[in-house]
Enzyme design. Structure first.
Site, mmCIF file in Angstrom:
data_model
loop_
_atom_site.group_PDB
_atom_site.id
_atom_site.type_symbol
_atom_site.label_atom_id
_atom_site.label_comp_id
_atom_site.label_asym_id
_atom_site.label_seq_id
_atom_site.Cartn_x
_atom_site.Cartn_y
_atom_site.Cartn_z
ATOM 1 N N ASP A 90 42.933 33.466 -68.714
ATOM 2 C CA ASP A 90 42.383 32.113 -68.770
ATOM 3 C C ASP A 90 43.134 31.295 -69.825
ATOM 4 O OD1 ASP A 90 40.652 30.054 -68.167
ATOM 5 O OD2 ASP A 90 38.849 31.294 -68.290
ATOM 6 N N ASP B 89 36.244 25.243 -61.735
ATOM 7 C CA ASP B 89 35.460 26.461 -61.476
ATOM 8 C C ASP B 89 34.490 26.206 -60.331
ATOM 9 O OD1 ASP B 89 36.634 27.402 -63.749
ATOM 10 O OD2 ASP B 89 34.761 27.722 -64.842
HETATM 11 C C1 GAL Z 1 36.641 29.631 -66.952
HETATM 12 C C2 GAL Z 1 37.249 30.276 -65.736
HETATM 13 C C3 GAL Z 1 36.145 30.984 -65.013
HETATM 14 C C4 GAL Z 1 35.589 32.052 -65.908
HETATM 15 C C5 GAL Z 1 35.136 31.454 -67.241
HETATM 16 C C6 GAL Z 1 34.755 32.516 -68.235
HETATM 17 O O1 GAL Z 1 37.560 28.861 -67.619
HETATM 18 O O2 GAL Z 1 37.845 29.282 -64.922
HETATM 19 O O3 GAL Z 1 36.630 31.531 -63.794
HETATM 20 O O4 GAL Z 1 36.559 33.038 -66.110
HETATM 21 O O5 GAL Z 1 36.148 30.642 -67.820
HETATM 22 O O6 GAL Z 1 34.381 31.993 -69.461
#
Ligand code: GAL
Length: 463
Positions: free
Chosen positions: A180, A241
């Site tokens: 990430d 997301d």
């Molecule tokens: C976001 C990511 C999600 C998940 C989340 C966890 O930035 O896009 O899929 O991994 O963080 O905190």
């Protein structure tokens, strides 16, 4: 709060002390740059078709409260249970393979050697043991980390520890790493993501590399360098997301449709656009909407990462996730991502070139999507030729949800489908390779749909 705002807020959250620490980290990293320069494509030979599996995040989030919610918290037990069910409930048999941990698995601090350590209470046997268990079921094991100082949920990120963490993952026999991009600077990603990929490769253990690199750059107003992203990552996120709602799925569908000229050419065997998880079987999608998500994810050549409670999923949703014909479209070996070829008055048609291919004529998967909400199903009538399918020998056409086949249809045949509100009709049309094509003039380019489809039901217009 819109996701983009959230991401910017996260970026601004880096404190001055952290910034200076980070600068130190960056200068250390610069020493390695000469090593990394000249590293060629990731080409780790993995995911020649989009990865399939189960990922914790959308459904189980950052639930760390094992005391009050032992069955749903992010823990060793949750992943073992899901691995068991992926096998016993038939998901593995249709291709789901990876069991992926997401955020919130870590202790808040590294250990005294600077190594990442899983939360001791929630993962009491350690990650190697969990990985062994997943492997013992014939599955593969994925893990989550972040290129920044912290993961999005505030656990230690990899910055300053790229090589250490790559080695740690290899020693745990990890098969898939999602990296990430919270708490990092998008302008550092063009260097940092390839650098971590380099260290993953250096371990000698093949690990799928999932990057959030482009989405953070897009949100900060940068134009991602997709040729580098393709070269260094196996898959990457382009957009928000996914959340547990049809509105969220629609926003993703629109993003991929509206930006398809930039996005589609980047997909291919070993490197995929990732529109995020399948949320089928959760709380937010109806049965029709779930079928639409599955169909369009297959058209998009998307990773199929279910995020759902496999202990309680209802049979009709399980059947969607296990639809072998749609999975076969997703997993088509050509790896060409499909496109939205028609959009008008709430009706969309999406098409993806697939095998078999005869001369330069492709076969196609076609999804008719009804985005309208006015109650009654809509009829869409269109000739095979209007869909861009021009092979005069015809196509064997079948419905992928209804188990109905239409036999061999020639390009002048008009087909009519009835599509439920927020639903889909998904067909595949296989070019008839046995046909003696030489009686006809040489084939023209094969992917040229015409904008002349006819929606037979009168369109209700708002006054
Ligand atoms: C976001 C990511 C999600 C998940 C989340 C966890 O930035 O896009 O899929 O991994 O963080 O905190």
């Amino acid at each position: 709060m819109p996701h983009s705002v959230k991401r910017h807020r996260r970026l601004r959250n880096i404190t001055p002390e952290e910034k200076s620490e980070e600068r130190m980290d960056i200068s250390v990293l610069c020493i390695f740059i000469s090593v990394v320069a000249g590293v060629s494509a990731l080409e780790n030979g993995l995911v020649r078709t989009p990865p399939m599996g189960w990922l914790a995040w959308e459904r189980f989030r950052c639930n760390t409260d094992c005391k009050n919610d032992p069955d749903n918290c992010i823990s060793d037990k949750l992943f073992r249970t899901m691995a068991d069910l992926v096998v016993s409930e038939g998901y593995a048999a249709v291709g789901y393979e990876y069991i992926n941990v997401d955020d919130c698995w870590l202790e808040k601090e590294r250990d005294f050697n600077g190594q990442l350590q899983p939360d001791a209470l929630r993962f009491p046997y350690g990650m190697r043991d969990l990985s062994n268990y997943v492997h013992s079921k014939g599955l593969k094991f994925g893990i989550y980390q972040d290129f920044g100082n912290y993961t999005c949920a505030g656990y230690p990120g990899i910055l300053g520890y790229l090589q250490t963490d790559a080695l740690t993952f290899a020693s745990w026999e990890v098969d898939y790493v999602k990296l990430d991009g919270c708490y990092s600077h998008p302008r550092d990603m063009d260097r940092g993501y390839p650098e971590f990929g380099y260290y993953l490769n250096q371990t000698g253990r093949p690990m799928v590399y999932s990057c959030s690199w482009p989405v953070y750059q897009i949100y900060s107003g940068m134009q991602p360098n997709f040729s580098s992203i393709i070269e260094h990552c196996n898959l990457w996120r382009n957009f928000d997301d996914i959340q547990d709602s049809w509105a969220s799925v629609e926003s993703i569908i629109d993003y991929y449709g509206n930006n398809q000229d930039v996005i589609v050419p980047n997909a291919g065997p070993g490197h995929w656009n990732d529109p995020d998880m399948l949320i089928i079987g959760n709380f937010g999608l109806s049965y029709e909407q779930s079928k639409t998500q599955m169909a369009l994810w297959a058209i998009l050549a998307a990773p199929l990462l279910m995020s759902v409670d496999l202990r309680t999923i209802r049979p009709e949703y399980k059947a969607i996730l296990q639809n072998r014909k749609i999975i076969a479209v997703d997993q088509d070996p050509l790896g060409i991502q499909g496109r939205r070829i028609y959009k008008k008055n709430g009706i969309e048609i999406w098409a993806r070139p697939i095998t078999p291919v005869y001369q330069s004529y492709f076969s196609y998967a076609i999804a008719f999507v009804n985005r309208r909400t006015d109650g009654t199903p809509s009829d869409i009538a269109v000739t095979i030729l209007e869909l861009g399918l021009a092979f005069r020998g015809g196509y064997f056409v079948e419905d992928l949800y209804e188990d109905v086949s239409y036999g061999v249809l020639t390009p002048d045949t008009k087909i009519k489908v009835k599509v439920n509100p927020s639903g889909v009709v998904m067909l595949r049309a296989d070019v008839q390779i046995s046909y003696k094509e030489r009686q006809f003039p040489p084939p023209q380019s094969v992917y040229r749909p015409y904008d002349i489809f006819q929606v037979t039901r009168p369109i209700f217009k708002k006054k």
